[in-house]
Motif scaffolding. Structure first.
Motif, PDB file in Angstrom:
ATOM      1  N   MET A   1       0.831  -1.204   0.000  1.00 40.16           N
ATOM      2  CA  MET A   1       0.000   0.000   0.000  1.00 40.16           C
ATOM      3  C   MET A   1       0.869   1.259   0.000  1.00 40.16           C
ATOM      4  SD  MET A   1      -3.184   0.828  -0.162  1.00 40.16           S
ATOM      5  CE  MET A   1      -4.244   2.240   0.072  1.00 40.16           C
ATOM      6  N   LEU A   2       1.916   1.244   0.806  1.00 43.79           N
ATOM      7  CA  LEU A   2       2.816   2.390   0.868  1.00 43.79           C
ATOM      8  C   LEU A   2       3.505   2.605  -0.468  1.00 43.79           C
ATOM      9  CD1 LEU A   2       4.187   4.605   2.523  1.00 43.79           C
ATOM     10  CD2 LEU A   2       5.880   2.899   3.248  1.00 43.79           C
ATOM     11  N   ARG A   3       3.909   1.511  -1.083  1.00 43.29           N
ATOM     12  CA  ARG A   3       4.573   1.603  -2.381  1.00 43.29           C
ATOM     13  C   ARG A   3       3.631   2.164  -3.443  1.00 43.29           C
ATOM     14  NH1 ARG A   3       7.707  -3.455  -5.337  1.00 43.29           N
ATOM     15  NH2 ARG A   3       8.410  -2.281  -7.180  1.00 43.29           N
ATOM     16  N   TYR A   4       2.382   1.787  -3.374  1.00 45.53           N
ATOM     17  CA  TYR A   4       1.395   2.274  -4.339  1.00 45.53           C
ATOM     18  C   TYR A   4       1.194   3.787  -4.189  1.00 45.53           C
ATOM     19  CZ  TYR A   4      -3.033   2.732  -6.857  1.00 45.53           C
ATOM     20  OH  TYR A   4      -4.016   3.118  -7.729  1.00 45.53           O
ATOM     21  N   GLY A   5       1.226   4.270  -2.947  1.00 43.20           N
ATOM     22  CA  GLY A   5       1.027   5.691  -2.711  1.00 43.20           C
ATOM     23  C   GLY A   5       2.192   6.543  -3.176  1.00 43.20           C
ATOM     24  N   LYS A   6       3.385   5.947  -3.368  1.00 40.64           N
ATOM     25  CA  LYS A   6       4.572   6.681  -3.796  1.00 40.64           C
ATOM     26  C   LYS A   6       4.795   6.626  -5.300  1.00 40.64           C
ATOM     27  CE  LYS A   6       7.196   5.898   0.495  1.00 40.64           C
ATOM     28  NZ  LYS A   6       7.716   7.260   0.751  1.00 40.64           N
ATOM     29  N   ARG A   7       3.891   5.996  -6.023  1.00 37.86           N
ATOM     30  CA  ARG A   7       4.154   5.705  -7.437  1.00 37.86           C
ATOM     31  C   ARG A   7       4.239   6.983  -8.286  1.00 37.86           C
ATOM     32  NH1 ARG A   7      -1.190   5.584  -6.694  1.00 37.86           N
ATOM     33  NH2 ARG A   7      -2.612   6.069  -8.434  1.00 37.86           N
ATOM     34  N   ARG A   8       3.620   8.098  -7.806  1.00 36.90           N
ATOM     35  CA  ARG A   8       3.648   9.343  -8.566  1.00 36.90           C
ATOM     36  C   ARG A   8       4.700  10.317  -8.036  1.00 36.90           C
ATOM     37  NH1 ARG A   8      -0.524  12.154  -7.500  1.00 36.90           N
ATOM     38  NH2 ARG A   8      -1.584  10.824  -5.974  1.00 36.90           N
ATOM     39  N   ASN A   9       5.480   9.889  -7.051  1.00 35.92           N
ATOM     40  CA  ASN A   9       6.444  10.790  -6.411  1.00 35.92           C
ATOM     41  C   ASN A   9       7.851  10.599  -6.971  1.00 35.92           C
ATOM     42  OD1 ASN A   9       4.197  11.265  -4.874  1.00 35.92           O
ATOM     43  ND2 ASN A   9       5.060  10.456  -2.963  1.00 35.92           N
ATOM     44  N   LEU A  10       8.647  11.630  -6.822  1.00 36.61           N
ATOM     45  CA  LEU A  10      10.087  11.516  -7.057  1.00 36.61           C
ATOM     46  C   LEU A  10      10.799  12.442  -6.080  1.00 36.61           C
ATOM     47  CD1 LEU A  10      11.158  14.256  -8.765  1.00 36.61           C
ATOM     48  CD2 LEU A  10      10.035  13.092 -10.627  1.00 36.61           C
ATOM     49  N   VAL A  11      12.069  12.165  -5.869  1.00 35.41           N
ATOM     50  CA  VAL A  11      12.892  12.942  -4.941  1.00 35.41           C
ATOM     51  C   VAL A  11      13.967  13.656  -5.752  1.00 35.41           C
ATOM     52  CG1 VAL A  11      14.353  12.887  -2.890  1.00 35.41           C
ATOM     53  CG2 VAL A  11      12.449  11.273  -3.113  1.00 35.41           C
ATOM     54  N   VAL A  12      14.118  14.946  -5.489  1.00 35.68           N
ATOM     55  CA  VAL A  12      15.079  15.769  -6.224  1.00 35.68           C
ATOM     56  C   VAL A  12      16.179  16.198  -5.263  1.00 35.68           C
ATOM     57  CG1 VAL A  12      15.399  17.796  -7.693  1.00 35.68           C
ATOM     58  CG2 VAL A  12      13.204  16.576  -7.704  1.00 35.68           C
ATOM     59  N   PHE A  13      17.428  15.960  -5.660  1.00 32.26           N
ATOM     60  CA  PHE A  13      18.593  16.359  -4.863  1.00 32.26           C
ATOM     61  C   PHE A  13      19.330  17.491  -5.570  1.00 32.26           C
ATOM     62  CE2 PHE A  13      17.724  11.909  -4.046  1.00 32.26           C
ATOM     63  CZ  PHE A  13      17.826  11.792  -2.673  1.00 32.26           C
ATOM     64  N   GLY A  14      19.821  18.445  -4.788  1.00 31.47           N
ATOM     65  CA  GLY A  14      20.647  19.512  -5.343  1.00 31.47           C
ATOM     66  C   GLY A  14      19.935  20.837  -5.549  1.00 31.47           C
ATOM     67  N   ILE A  15      18.678  20.964  -5.104  1.00 30.06           N
ATOM     68  CA  ILE A  15      17.966  22.242  -5.216  1.00 30.06           C
ATOM     69  C   ILE A  15      18.440  23.156  -4.080  1.00 30.06           C
ATOM     70  CG2 ILE A  15      15.730  23.389  -5.249  1.00 30.06           C
ATOM     71  CD1 ILE A  15      16.182  21.613  -7.642  1.00 30.06           C
ATOM     72  N   ALA A  16      19.044  24.261  -4.444  1.00 28.45           N
ATOM     73  CA  ALA A  16      19.619  25.156  -3.435  1.00 28.45           C
ATOM     74  C   ALA A  16      18.559  25.721  -2.507  1.00 28.45           C
ATOM     75  CB  ALA A  16      20.375  26.292  -4.127  1.00 28.45           C
ATOM     76  N   GLU A  17      18.936  25.880  -1.252  1.00 25.99           N
ATOM     77  CA  GLU A  17      18.049  26.507  -0.263  1.00 25.99           C
ATOM     78  C   GLU A  17      18.082  28.021  -0.491  1.00 25.99           C
ATOM     79  OE1 GLU A  17      16.556  24.902   2.477  1.00 25.99           O
ATOM     80  OE2 GLU A  17      17.491  22.913   2.417  1.00 25.99           O
ATOM     81  N   SER A  18      16.929  28.601  -0.783  1.00 19.52           N
ATOM     82  CA  SER A  18      16.869  30.040  -1.028  1.00 19.52           C
ATOM     83  C   SER A  18      15.531  30.580  -0.548  1.00 19.52           C
ATOM     84  CB  SER A  18      17.058  30.343  -2.519  1.00 19.52           C
ATOM     85  OG  SER A  18      15.983  29.825  -3.279  1.00 19.52           O
ATOM     86  N   SER A  19      15.528  31.887  -0.324  1.00 15.32           N
ATOM     87  CA  SER A  19      14.291  32.526   0.150  1.00 15.32           C
ATOM     88  C   SER A  19      13.224  32.530  -0.939  1.00 15.32           C
ATOM     89  CB  SER A  19      14.596  33.968   0.580  1.00 15.32           C
ATOM     90  OG  SER A  19      15.189  34.688  -0.492  1.00 15.32           O
ATOM     91  N   ALA A  20      13.634  32.436  -2.213  1.00 17.17           N
ATOM     92  CA  ALA A  20      12.663  32.428  -3.303  1.00 17.17           C
ATOM     93  C   ALA A  20      11.824  31.156  -3.314  1.00 17.17           C
ATOM     94  CB  ALA A  20      13.377  32.585  -4.643  1.00 17.17           C
ATOM     95  N   CYS A  21      12.351  30.094  -2.692  1.00 19.73           N
ATOM     96  CA  CYS A  21      11.623  28.820  -2.631  1.00 19.73           C
ATOM     97  C   CYS A  21      11.331  28.433  -1.195  1.00 19.73           C
ATOM     98  CB  CYS A  21      12.432  27.728  -3.326  1.00 19.73           C
ATOM     99  SG  CYS A  21      12.761  28.029  -5.068  1.00 19.73           S
ATOM    100  N   ALA A  22      11.056  29.428  -0.376  1.00 18.65           N
ATOM    101  CA  ALA A  22      10.853  29.166   1.048  1.00 18.65           C
ATOM    102  C   ALA A  22       9.511  28.518   1.333  1.00 18.65           C
ATOM    103  CB  ALA A  22      10.999  30.468   1.843  1.00 18.65           C
ATOM    104  N   THR A  23       8.504  28.793   0.528  1.00 14.38           N
ATOM    105  CA  THR A  23       7.173  28.221   0.764  1.00 14.38           C
ATOM    106  C   THR A  23       6.942  27.012  -0.149  1.00 14.38           C
ATOM    107  OG1 THR A  23       6.122  29.645  -0.905  1.00 14.38           O
ATOM    108  CG2 THR A  23       6.326  30.517   1.343  1.00 14.38           C
ATOM    109  N   PRO A  24       6.075  26.090   0.250  1.00 13.91           N
ATOM    110  CA  PRO A  24       5.790  24.934  -0.609  1.00 13.91           C
ATOM    111  C   PRO A  24       5.243  25.324  -1.981  1.00 13.91           C
ATOM    112  CG  PRO A  24       5.000  24.544   1.621  1.00 13.91           C
ATOM    113  CD  PRO A  24       5.431  25.966   1.562  1.00 13.91           C
ATOM    114  N   GLU A  25       4.449  26.401  -2.023  1.00 14.31           N
ATOM    115  CA  GLU A  25       3.891  26.849  -3.305  1.00 14.31           C
ATOM    116  C   GLU A  25       4.986  27.344  -4.250  1.00 14.31           C
ATOM    117  OE1 GLU A  25       0.977  26.788  -0.151  1.00 14.31           O
ATOM    118  OE2 GLU A  25       2.875  27.893  -0.338  1.00 14.31           O
TER     119      GLU A  25
END
Length: 226
Positions: A1-25
């Motif tokens: 069930m957990l695997r099924y719920g992750k089928r549309r997800n991906l993980v991105v590495f290397g996105i810099a921490e910045s104030s322009a991307c501080a909110t989820p939106e």
């Protein structure tokens, strides 16, 4: 069930921490333009939401990974097509794995390292370890890294034979003889400076002993007086 719920997800590495991307939106909008740069602006966004994984620590050097949820599974496959383009910017994409899948990958870590040592380019597709062998992508089973054929080394063509350049240098005989301790009167005319070829004297030349970049005064002395 957990695997099924992750089928549309991906993980991105290397996105810099910045104030322009501080909110989820803002982070979701940034990932939308990053993963689907060819999508028209009027099209519906394919990124549902995005947020950072873990809490930021003051001593942390690398940016936190970003979990991205896409609208469909096909959108995730489309996003993975941007991997090669993003890799040049040190941004890496991976699937959202379950703890069990992560353990399966961990069991292949030795083979992953072994393939790199042997000159291959290993990569994971889910829990499957693959590697590029020239233009072919092959699968590596657990313990199979040592059985992989080592890539053939690049064979370079024969190098052309080096031919030294000939340099003609004019030498003053009188000055060379004086350096060797031979007294030369002003009335004794040795003629104009003679050209010598540096490093290319023949075996039957009278100037063989003085030819070359390190020609000695004794060699010139023997050439003129011998």
């Amino acid at each position: 069930m957990l695997r099924y719920g992750k089928r549309r997800n991906l993980v991105v590495f290397g996105i810099a921490e910045s104030s322009a991307c501080a909110t989820p939106e803002a982070l979701a909008a940034h990932l939308q333009s990053l993963l689907f740069e060819d999508a028209p602006s009027s099209a519906a966004p394919l990124v549902s939401c995005a947020y950072r994984l873990g809490k930021w620590k003051a001593a942390q050097r690398k940016p936190r990974a970003v979990l991205v949820e896409l609208t469909t599974v096909s959108a995730k496959h489309r996003a993975f097509k941007a991997s090669s383009r993003l890799r040049a910017r040190r941004i890496r994409l991976d699937e959202d794995l379950t703890p069990q899948q992560m353990q399966q990958r961990k069991g292949l870590s030795t083979d992953f390292l072994g393939l790199k040592i042997r000159g291959f380019k290993p990569l994971f597709r889910g829990t499957t370890l693959k590697y590029r062998d020239g233009g072919v992508v092959r699968q590596c089973a657990k313990g199979g890294a040592n059985k992989s054929r080592v890539p053939a080394p690049t064979v370079l063509g024969p190098r052309p034979a080096h031919r030294p350049e000939h340099t003609n240098v004019a030498m003053d005989p009188a000055a060379v003889l004086r350096q060797a301790g031979v007294s030369v009167s002003k009335e004794f005319d040795l003629g104009p400076a003679l050209p010598f070829t540096m490093g290319t004297a023949g075996s039957d030349s009278n100037y063989q002993d003085c030819a070359g970049p390190t020609a000695s005064a004794s060699g010139l002395k023997g050439a003129f007086l011998g």
